[in-house]
Design an enzyme around this catalytic site. Structure first.
Site, short mmCIF file in Angstrom:
data_model
loop_
_atom_site.label_atom_id
_atom_site.label_comp_id
_atom_site.label_asym_id
_atom_site.label_seq_id
_atom_site.Cartn_x
_atom_site.Cartn_y
_atom_site.Cartn_z
N ARG A 110 11.83 0.88 -6.73
CA ARG A 110 12.95 1.70 -6.30
C ARG A 110 13.15 1.52 -4.82
O ARG A 110 12.23 1.73 -4.04
CB ARG A 110 12.62 3.17 -6.63
CG ARG A 110 13.74 4.09 -6.44
CD ARG A 110 13.34 5.49 -6.87
NE ARG A 110 12.49 6.15 -5.89
CZ ARG A 110 12.28 7.46 -5.87
NH1 ARG A 110 12.83 8.22 -6.81
NH2 ARG A 110 11.52 8.01 -4.96
N ASP A 210 3.28 9.59 -5.03
CA ASP A 210 3.67 8.24 -5.44
C ASP A 210 2.64 7.71 -6.43
O ASP A 210 1.49 7.43 -6.08
CB ASP A 210 3.75 7.34 -4.20
CG ASP A 210 4.36 5.99 -4.54
OD1 ASP A 210 3.85 5.31 -5.46
OD2 ASP A 210 5.35 5.61 -3.90
N ASP A 213 1.15 4.11 -5.65
CA ASP A 213 0.23 4.14 -4.51
C ASP A 213 -1.08 4.83 -4.88
O ASP A 213 -2.16 4.37 -4.51
CB ASP A 213 0.88 4.85 -3.32
CG ASP A 213 1.87 3.95 -2.60
OD1 ASP A 213 1.88 2.73 -2.86
OD2 ASP A 213 2.65 4.47 -1.77
#
Ligand code: PRP
Ligand code: URA
Length: 219
Positions: A110, A210, A213
């Site tokens: 994204r 996230d 991550d």
């Protein structure tokens, strides 16, 4: 195990889903613990999402007698389609549960300024009859829904009926559910939680941060 709240959405409301989600949401959870918890939790949701896989009858000889049994229908290929990167953690557990499945990696990220999905990888198994296959698109996070819509766009071009596509997530935002169901009516969505909303950076609130991550330790 599951409670249907919206025609397209099934939220898995098992106590162990809630327990493991709390671990994932905690910002102090380590990468190692995050991965293990994502795998444990993903199993519950994937099991719920695959509960109506077509079966075929077969006779098996047990050590005692012949038994009427059921097995997955060999005429219906099963395709696991993880959206990279974060979907990878879910694809590992999905293959473990359905070893006969093929895997279709879809590379999307994204753009963090426009929130639009960008495709960078698309590797399609060639031996599948996409008109009958059951396809499970895996991504822990359904936020704006842009990535999910783009992935389903790609899969539908292969000749797949949307009724055969299931989106499997860990957390979904109302905005993403709305976008995905508007763009692809008939799709089914399985998730561990429908959270409150998106923030101004299009992150799910309260969410877990996230997912890519935290899964791969790239914070
Ligand atoms: C995350 C997530 C989804 C997407 C969801 O991936 O894993 O793919 O964002 O957001 P959306 O619903 O608004 O499209 P990201 O783009 O961070 O890529 P990564 O998994 O490689 O980190
Ligand atoms: N992608 C994530 O990993 N988390 C969010 O909350 C939104 C998009």
């Amino acid at each position: 195990m599951s409670t249907a709240l919206h025609p397209a959405v099934t939220v898995c409301d098992h106590p162990l889903v809630a327990h493991n989600l709390s671990i994932l949401r905690d910002k102090n959870t380590s990468t190692e613990q995050f991965r293990a918890t994502m795998t444990r939790l993903g199993k519950f949701i994937f099991m719920a999402a695959t509960a109506d896989l077509p079966m075929t009858r077969t006779i098996v000889e047990t050590p005692l007698t012949k038994a009427e049994c059921k097995m997955l229908s060999p005429e219906v290929p099963i395709l696991i389609a993880p959206i990279l990167r974060a979907g990878l953690i879910l694809s590992e557990l999905a293959i473990d549960i359905v070893p006969s499945a093929s895997v279709y990696h879809i590379g999307l990220y994204r753009d963090e300024e426009t929130f639009q999905p960008v495709t960078y990888y698309n590797k399609l198994p060639s031996t599948i009859d996409y008109s009958v296959a059951r396809i499970f698109v895996l991504d822990p996070m359904l936020a704006t829904g842009g990535s999910a819509v783009a992935a389903v766009d790609i899969i539908k071009k292969l000749g797949t009926d949307v009724a055969n596509i299931t989106f499997v997530s860990i957390i979904a935002a109302p905005e993403g559910i709305q976008h995905l169901t508007e763009q692809h009516p008939g799709i089914r969505i399985y998730t561990g939680s429908v959270d409150e909303r998106l923030n101004d950076k299009a992150y799910i609130v309260p969410g877990l941060g996230d997912a890519g991550d935290r899964t791969f330790g790239t914070m």
